[in-house]
Design a protein around this motif. Structure first.
Motif, PDB file in Angstrom:
ATOM      1  N   ASP A   1      37.209  55.840  57.972  1.00 37.76           N
ATOM      2  CA  ASP A   1      36.932  56.959  57.327  1.00 37.76           C
ATOM      3  C   ASP A   1      38.338  57.597  56.883  1.00 37.76           C
ATOM      4  N   CYS A   2      39.230  57.265  57.492  1.00 37.82           N
ATOM      5  CA  CYS A   2      40.953  57.851  57.149  1.00 37.82           C
ATOM      6  C   CYS A   2      41.085  57.212  55.863  1.00 37.82           C
ATOM      7  N   ILE A   3      40.985  55.990  55.575  1.00 36.91           N
ATOM      8  CA  ILE A   3      41.406  55.110  54.623  1.00 36.91           C
ATOM      9  C   ILE A   3      40.413  55.669  53.346  1.00 36.91           C
ATOM     10  N   ARG A   4      39.178  55.821  53.612  1.00 33.54           N
ATOM     11  CA  ARG A   4      38.353  56.095  52.419  1.00 33.54           C
ATOM     12  C   ARG A   4      38.482  57.498  52.095  1.00 33.54           C
ATOM     13  N   GLY A   5      39.144  58.230  52.975  1.00 38.29           N
ATOM     14  CA  GLY A   5      39.573  59.776  52.493  1.00 38.29           C
ATOM     15  C   GLY A   5      40.969  59.761  51.978  1.00 38.29           C
ATOM     16  N   LEU A   6      41.685  58.897  51.843  1.00 39.56           N
ATOM     17  CA  LEU A   6      42.973  58.993  51.117  1.00 39.56           C
ATOM     18  C   LEU A   6      42.840  59.348  49.609  1.00 39.56           C
ATOM     19  N   PRO A   7      43.766  60.102  49.070  1.00 37.92           N
ATOM     20  CA  PRO A   7      43.960  60.444  47.673  1.00 37.92           C
ATOM     21  C   PRO A   7      44.329  59.074  47.052  1.00 37.92           C
ATOM     22  N   ASP A   8      44.179  59.144  45.730  1.00 41.12           N
ATOM     23  CA  ASP A   8      44.413  57.972  44.950  1.00 41.12           C
ATOM     24  C   ASP A   8      46.266  58.191  45.035  1.00 41.12           C
ATOM     25  N   CYS A   9      46.714  56.852  44.794  1.00 41.94           N
ATOM     26  CA  CYS A   9      48.049  56.786  44.785  1.00 41.94           C
ATOM     27  C   CYS A   9      48.644  57.417  43.198  1.00 41.94           C
ATOM     28  N   ARG A  10      49.644  57.890  43.539  1.00 42.52           N
ATOM     29  CA  ARG A  10      50.278  58.539  42.277  1.00 42.52           C
ATOM     30  C   ARG A  10      51.585  58.132  41.978  1.00 42.52           C
ATOM     31  N   VAL A  11      52.069  57.703  40.730  1.00 46.38           N
ATOM     32  CA  VAL A  11      53.295  56.943  40.302  1.00 46.38           C
ATOM     33  C   VAL A  11      54.395  58.256  40.519  1.00 46.38           C
ATOM     34  N   GLY A  12      55.351  57.552  41.326  1.00 43.32           N
ATOM     35  CA  GLY A  12      56.509  58.513  41.817  1.00 43.32           C
ATOM     36  C   GLY A  12      56.225  59.130  43.225  1.00 43.32           C
ATOM     37  N   ALA A  13      54.816  58.891  43.800  1.00 46.13           N
ATOM     38  CA  ALA A  13      54.702  59.297  45.126  1.00 46.13           C
ATOM     39  C   ALA A  13      53.965  58.316  45.906  1.00 46.13           C
ATOM     40  N   GLU A  14      54.651  56.893  45.508  1.00 48.41           N
ATOM     41  CA  GLU A  14      53.854  55.767  46.394  1.00 48.41           C
ATOM     42  C   GLU A  14      54.042  55.718  47.635  1.00 48.41           C
ATOM     43  N   MET A  15      55.456  56.042  47.895  1.00 49.33           N
ATOM     44  CA  MET A  15      55.888  56.162  49.507  1.00 49.33           C
ATOM     45  C   MET A  15      55.106  56.979  50.324  1.00 49.33           C
ATOM     46  N   GLU A  16      54.579  58.166  49.800  1.00 47.52           N
ATOM     47  CA  GLU A  16      53.936  59.137  50.558  1.00 47.52           C
ATOM     48  C   GLU A  16      52.337  58.375  50.661  1.00 47.52           C
ATOM     49  N   TRP A  17      51.827  57.756  49.838  1.00 48.12           N
ATOM     50  CA  TRP A  17      50.592  57.342  50.017  1.00 48.12           C
ATOM     51  C   TRP A  17      50.506  55.935  50.842  1.00 48.12           C
TER      52      TRP A  17
END
Length: 119
Positions: free
Chosen positions: A79-95
């Motif tokens: 459930d947690c993984i499916r709920g993750l936002p899309d990765c954004r360029v420049g915010a990869e480490m946050e993802w």
């Protein structure tokens, strides 16, 4: 960055590929595996995983080794993984941090379930 994401996704593949749980949990883990591919596309990262990388039969076979509590933990991971936002360029480490945090929900799996998941 890509090597780090590949490493994390590869580590997650163990759980996706052979995690224990019932049919619903296995379906949800398969969905989570597919979601990772979709979520990381926006960052230009190919996880190298495809739909065949999740072994639903093996997941289902591990069911008997997992308690209801184990199944709940694995469901929480999916459930947690499916709920993750899309990765954004420049915010990869946050993802990557968010993705990694999802696996903390699997802490405390019984030894029998973890052994079944490990093959």
């Amino acid at each position: 960055m890509k090597k780090l994401m590949y490493g994390l996704v590869a580590a997650g593949t163990l759980l996706f590929g052979v995690g224990c749980g019932g049919d619903d949990v296995c379906d949800d883990l398969a969905d989570a595996s597919r979601a990772v591919n979709d979520q990381t596309e926006a960052c230009g990262t190919d996880t190298g995983m495809d739909e065949e990388d999740f072994d639903k039969g093996r997941c289902e076979d591990a069911l008997e080794a997992c308690s209801d509590s184990d199944k709940d933990r694995l469901q929480d991971v999916a459930d947690c993984i499916r709920g993750l936002p899309d990765c954004r360029v420049g915010a990869e480490m946050e993802w990557v941090d968010q993705f990694s945090a999802c696996f903390q929900r699997a802490e405390g799996l019984s030894a029998a379930c973890a052994a079944a998941a490990g093959g």
